[in-house]
Design an enzyme around this catalytic site. Sequence first.
Site, mmCIF file in Angstrom:
data_model
loop_
_atom_site.group_PDB
_atom_site.id
_atom_site.type_symbol
_atom_site.label_atom_id
_atom_site.label_comp_id
_atom_site.label_asym_id
_atom_site.label_seq_id
_atom_site.Cartn_x
_atom_site.Cartn_y
_atom_site.Cartn_z
ATOM 1 N N VAL A 11 -4.778 17.125 10.105
ATOM 2 C CA VAL A 11 -3.683 17.905 9.533
ATOM 3 C C VAL A 11 -3.643 19.315 10.113
ATOM 4 C CG1 VAL A 11 -2.756 18.891 7.406
ATOM 5 C CG2 VAL A 11 -3.648 16.565 7.406
ATOM 6 N N THR A 121 -4.395 17.620 0.886
ATOM 7 C CA THR A 121 -3.987 16.814 -0.263
ATOM 8 C C THR A 121 -4.939 17.109 -1.411
ATOM 9 O OG1 THR A 121 -3.114 15.091 1.182
ATOM 10 C CG2 THR A 121 -3.578 14.474 -1.097
ATOM 11 N N PHE A 150 2.986 15.207 5.014
ATOM 12 C CA PHE A 150 3.398 13.804 5.001
ATOM 13 C C PHE A 150 3.311 13.260 6.429
ATOM 14 C CE2 PHE A 150 5.454 15.820 1.387
ATOM 15 C CZ PHE A 150 5.149 14.946 0.354
ATOM 16 N N GLU A 153 -0.852 9.173 10.704
ATOM 17 C CA GLU A 153 -1.665 9.158 11.917
ATOM 18 C C GLU A 153 -1.027 8.204 12.920
ATOM 19 O OE1 GLU A 153 -5.891 8.816 11.532
ATOM 20 O OE2 GLU A 153 -5.883 9.828 9.588
ATOM 21 N N PHE A 250 6.501 -1.395 4.974
ATOM 22 C CA PHE A 250 5.297 -1.592 4.155
ATOM 23 C C PHE A 250 5.287 -2.944 3.442
ATOM 24 C CE2 PHE A 250 5.473 2.918 4.835
ATOM 25 C CZ PHE A 250 4.144 3.275 5.011
ATOM 26 N N LEU A 251 5.953 -3.928 4.025
ATOM 27 C CA LEU A 251 5.948 -5.275 3.457
ATOM 28 C C LEU A 251 5.189 -6.275 4.330
ATOM 29 C CD1 LEU A 251 9.589 -5.757 2.061
ATOM 30 C CD2 LEU A 251 7.516 -5.176 0.806
ATOM 31 N N GLY A 254 -1.577 -8.278 5.334
ATOM 32 C CA GLY A 254 -2.714 -8.191 6.251
ATOM 33 C C GLY A 254 -4.012 -8.088 5.485
ATOM 34 N N GLY A 258 -6.406 1.134 4.946
ATOM 35 C CA GLY A 258 -7.586 1.987 5.080
ATOM 36 C C GLY A 258 -7.144 3.385 5.434
ATOM 37 N N CYS A 261 -6.252 8.646 3.923
ATOM 38 C CA CYS A 261 -5.334 9.059 2.856
ATOM 39 C C CYS A 261 -5.236 8.064 1.708
ATOM 40 C CB CYS A 261 -3.940 9.304 3.435
ATOM 41 S SG CYS A 261 -3.863 10.726 4.541
#
Length: 435
Positions: A11, A121, A150, A153, A250-251, A254, A258, A261
Amino acid sequence: MKISVIGTGYVGLVTGTCLAETGNEVICVDIDEAKVEQMKSGIVPIYEPHLDVLFERNIKANRLKFSTSLNEGLDHGEIIFLALPTPEDDDGSADLSYVLGVAKEIGKHIKEYKVIVDKSTVPVGTSDKVKATISSETNVEFDVVSNPEFLREGFAVDDFLKPERIVIGSSSERATKLMNKLYKPFVRSGNPILIMDERSAELTKYAANSFLAAKITFMNEIANFCEKVGADVDKVRIGMGTDSRIGKRFLFPGIGYGGSCFPKDVKALRKSGKEHNHDFEILSSVIKVNSNQKTILIPKITSYFNNDLKGKTFAIWGLAFKPETDDIREAPALYMIDKLLELGAKLNVFDPEAMPNVKKKYGDQLNYSSNMYDTVNGVDALIICTEWSIFRTPNFSELKKLMLEPVIFDGRNLYDIKDIENEGFNYTSIGRKSV
């Protein structure tokens, strides 16, 4: 403007470099002398796409400098960013010792008005703690602002230069004007700068990360159920994603999330809830499911090899927690490695960027390969843990020649079922039929 950034992790370094890119004079401060000397020499200490170009350009332009002196940073900047570690404590809370330690030193040495920005954060109420800590050491006027990052990586530079939104938590008109001035060049396309109170800004970051973690985890639960009932999670995912209320991102199922964050932030928000007599039951479920998901392939692997992995050799593709980073913090691959070693397996591993970090952790327990094909030479099966682009279209004929058996356990669902079946592989993935 003159800016100081305290802390040069992901960051801090991205923040300092990108702020220099818009013409600001930036000093980045870190206590690690070797790291500071490395950066002064033009060497970026982390892997983050496109950061090296901006880093080198701004050093040459004399807009980006580095120091080990907190006093130098404090004297230089009218805005002081705190981009310090907030590691997970034993009880799941965020450890604020680094943030409050620096705040105390700022209080001892501050000479004139500064805006102190919590970029790390941090839990709700941290801005109050930082303010109280500084105030206990000085009568000089200052303001504390919450400005959560926000940054993804692998996409951190783009996320900083072209933010979807900038959140500023401030009750000070003076500080808000300075922050607006600083960020104005980054929102010329019209994306919003959202001004709110400090506590709401702090919670916004935790709420966003926890929601995304819950979304990933829900999809993994659906994938696991698909296997039990004979459904195809890819079809379910597409059917869900076309609903604008849900969205496509994000659907992808897997072996769990990890990184630095999501795991830490979800636990910290749950802990913060307990401190205020609020039980985040959904977050407890997210944590439990994700923990199990990281090794969801292990029973499938052991079953395939008749519950005996001793003497078996496996190739692992992908060690970082996600593509386009060398970060292995909470990476599912590490949980897989630990379990496979425990079961007596031998492991050949490969990752485009994360190998040095993994070698620091495991030493000679693993065989490290220079390329993806060397990894599979003479192995009993290939295990895919991270979805790097180079793994998406391998030479399957070459794989079959090199491997003892054409067996793939895919923790990221990289391959089409029909295609892999035509290639003649035994193939196991997440939430889909096995071939």
